[in-house]
Design a protein around this motif. Structure first.
Motif, PDB file in Angstrom:
ATOM      1  N   ARG A  16      23.250 -12.707 -20.787  1.00 33.55           N
ATOM      2  CA  ARG A  16      22.204 -12.341 -19.693  1.00 33.55           C
ATOM      3  C   ARG A  16      21.306 -13.619 -19.447  1.00 33.55           C
ATOM      4  NH1 ARG A  16      21.323  -9.222 -23.663  1.00 33.55           N
ATOM      5  NH2 ARG A  16      19.291  -8.939 -24.625  1.00 33.55           N
ATOM      6  N   ALA A  17      20.831 -14.249 -20.630  1.00 30.53           N
ATOM      7  CA  ALA A  17      19.933 -15.036 -20.507  1.00 30.53           C
ATOM      8  C   ALA A  17      20.487 -16.242 -19.781  1.00 30.53           C
ATOM      9  CB  ALA A  17      19.432 -15.440 -22.008  1.00 30.53           C
ATOM     10  N   HIS A  18      21.721 -16.688 -19.700  1.00 26.23           N
ATOM     11  CA  HIS A  18      22.026 -17.924 -18.988  1.00 26.23           C
ATOM     12  C   HIS A  18      21.811 -17.910 -17.595  1.00 26.23           C
ATOM     13  CE1 HIS A  18      24.264 -19.520 -22.608  1.00 26.23           C
ATOM     14  NE2 HIS A  18      24.573 -18.300 -23.061  1.00 26.23           N
ATOM     15  N   ASP A  20      19.099 -17.711 -16.205  1.00 28.23           N
ATOM     16  CA  ASP A  20      17.766 -18.396 -15.918  1.00 28.23           C
ATOM     17  C   ASP A  20      18.000 -19.946 -15.825  1.00 28.23           C
ATOM     18  OD1 ASP A  20      16.464 -16.005 -15.534  1.00 28.23           O
ATOM     19  OD2 ASP A  20      16.070 -16.120 -17.794  1.00 28.23           O
ATOM     20  N   GLN A  21      19.264 -20.375 -16.606  1.00 24.49           N
ATOM     21  CA  GLN A  21      19.616 -21.675 -16.415  1.00 24.49           C
ATOM     22  C   GLN A  21      19.983 -22.538 -15.266  1.00 24.49           C
ATOM     23  OE1 GLN A  21      22.034 -21.224 -20.059  1.00 24.49           O
ATOM     24  NE2 GLN A  21      21.057 -23.296 -20.866  1.00 24.49           N
TER      25      GLN A  21
END
Ligand SMILES: *Cc1c(COP(=O)(O)O)cnc(C)c1O
Length: 409
Positions: A16-18, A20-21
């Protein structure tokens, strides 16, 4: 599945954090990352640094000081894990089409005692055209095209090279790379795999599967930017015996000796041709850095769940809307996309785009949705299904403005 259940999957998604990239336009659901991946912060930063500092201030010194000359290797290193291959067997250069030509002509010269180049009917057009052209160039081989399911049994002792897309661009169907390669080798044939829809989409093990040759795109699942340079792989045992038919100075053993006579570089460096497109390489390098912390098995697992999420709409609320799912349901038999057939696929695709869901159309009747787990959420797929259901229920796609054709689909 409800939207709440989709959101619950997102909350525990290891990827899930990717999201934001990436620089994804607000409110848009992007299901076309299999055709042109989106901009990442890392790609933007790399391109800006390249243009502003390296080109702008460093000028020609940047070939050495910014290591421009090593970019084909540097990008290759970042692809090693994704391809399941050693970094010294991969280079980034030219386009997929050109790499196909180079490798195929070379492989045919090596296999000059055999008559047939085997490929798939309905393969991606560039693969068909270039296979024909490469065969004409050597004039000793003929091309045989067979259906997807007939490839393995069509490989026999007359086959010089098998040219296949690992994942089919329209249907999303995936060949069994290990099995086809094994069968080819048993008959003395080589296989050249096109990984345009595989790299960054499905787990690959080129070394473990004993692959001979492979090529693929930088701008699809790898997100390198429009027209980003492509990659190629040559098995270590073939590297000394294959000759690049487009022997430019960047493939020379010592380009800056400006020798009158061509001498191929060792290893895969001979597959470079001319001066690399540095800005595109730098964007790609930035884009590939996003993959450093990504496990491709997490990608495959999430892709399967996203597929099920969209298939549930087609099987359920859209069951009577005339869609036929053409992508295999078995996750190991497909890439990372959902393709459905519908007689009105074009206007439906246009109506979806207006509703903020970007998929694409492949002639004559395929609606194609790329599943890109790095930045797509389960709720995005849920919302896309809901908007498609709404468009079909309202009949909005019938509106005249959705009928007009465009040059690029
Ligand atoms: C997209 C794609 C290509 C593209 O080749 P280019 O040289 O980058 O235009 C090649 N092969 C396949 C299977 C593709 O899907």
């Amino acid at each position: 599945m409800s939207r709440e259940e989709a959101a619950a999957l997102d909350a525990v998604d290891p990827l899930r954090a990717h999201r934001d990239q990436f620089e994804l336009p607000e409110g848009m659901i992007y299901l076309d990352g299999n055709s042109l991946g989106p901009l990442s912060h890392a790609a933007r930063d790399a391109a800006q640094t390249c243009i502003g500092d390296e080109w702008g201030r460093g000028l020609i010194r940047s070939w050495n000081t910014a290591g421009w000359v090593d970019l084909p290797q540097r990008c290759g290193r970042r692809l090693a894990d994704l391809l399941g291959a050693a970094e010294q067997d991969i280079r980034v250069a030219d386009s997929t089409s050109i790499n196909l030509y180079k490798l195929l002509v070379a492989a045919l010269a090596l296999q000059s005692g055999r008559r047939t180049v085997l490929t798939e009917a309905g393969n991606f057009p560039t693969d068909l055209y270039i296979t024909d052209a490469a065969t004409r160039a050597g004039a000793t081989h003929g091309v045989r095209r067979v259906a997807f399911d007939e490839i393995e049994q069509a490989i026999d002792e007359t086959v010089a090279v098998v040219v296949l897309s690992h994942v089919h661009y329209r249907t999303g169907a995936r060949h069994d790379m290990a099995a086809v390669t094994r069968r080819a080798h048993a008959c003395g044939a080589l296989v050249l795999w096109d990984l345009a829809h595989s790299a960054g989409a499905v787990p690959l093990n080129l070394a473990g599967d004993d692959v001979d040759l492979a090529i693929g795109c930088g701008y699809k699942f790898l997100n390198g930017g429009p027209g980003a340079p492509a990659f190629l792989y040559v098995a270590p045992g073939l590297q000394p015996v294959l000759e690049n038919p487009i022997c430019g100075w960047f493939g020379h053993a010592r380009p800056f000796e400006f020798d009158d006579v061509y001498e191929p570089a060792a290893g895969v460096d001979r597959w470079q041709v001319g001066t690399p497109g540095v800005i595109g390489m730098r964007s790609l390098e930035g884009a590939l850095s996003v993959w450093d912390s990504v496990s491709i098995s997490d990608v495959a697992e999430k892709s399967a769940a996203l597929f099920d999420g969209l298939a549930a709409w087609i099987d359920g609320p859209l069951a009577d809307a005339g869609f036929e799912l053409v992508t295999p349901r078995d996750p190991v038999r497909r890439g990372s996309q959902v393709s459905c057939r519908h007689p009105d696929a074009w206007p439906i695709c246009q109506a979806l785009i207006e509703a903020g869901v970007i998929g694409d159309f492949r002639t004559p009747d395929i609606l194609r949705f790329g599943l890109t787990p790095l930045y797509l959420r389960h709720v995005d797929v849920w919302d896309a299904g809901a908007r498609l259901a709404q468009i079909m229920a309202s009949g909005r796609w019938r509106d005249a403005r959705f009928q007009a054709q465009q040059r690029v689909t």
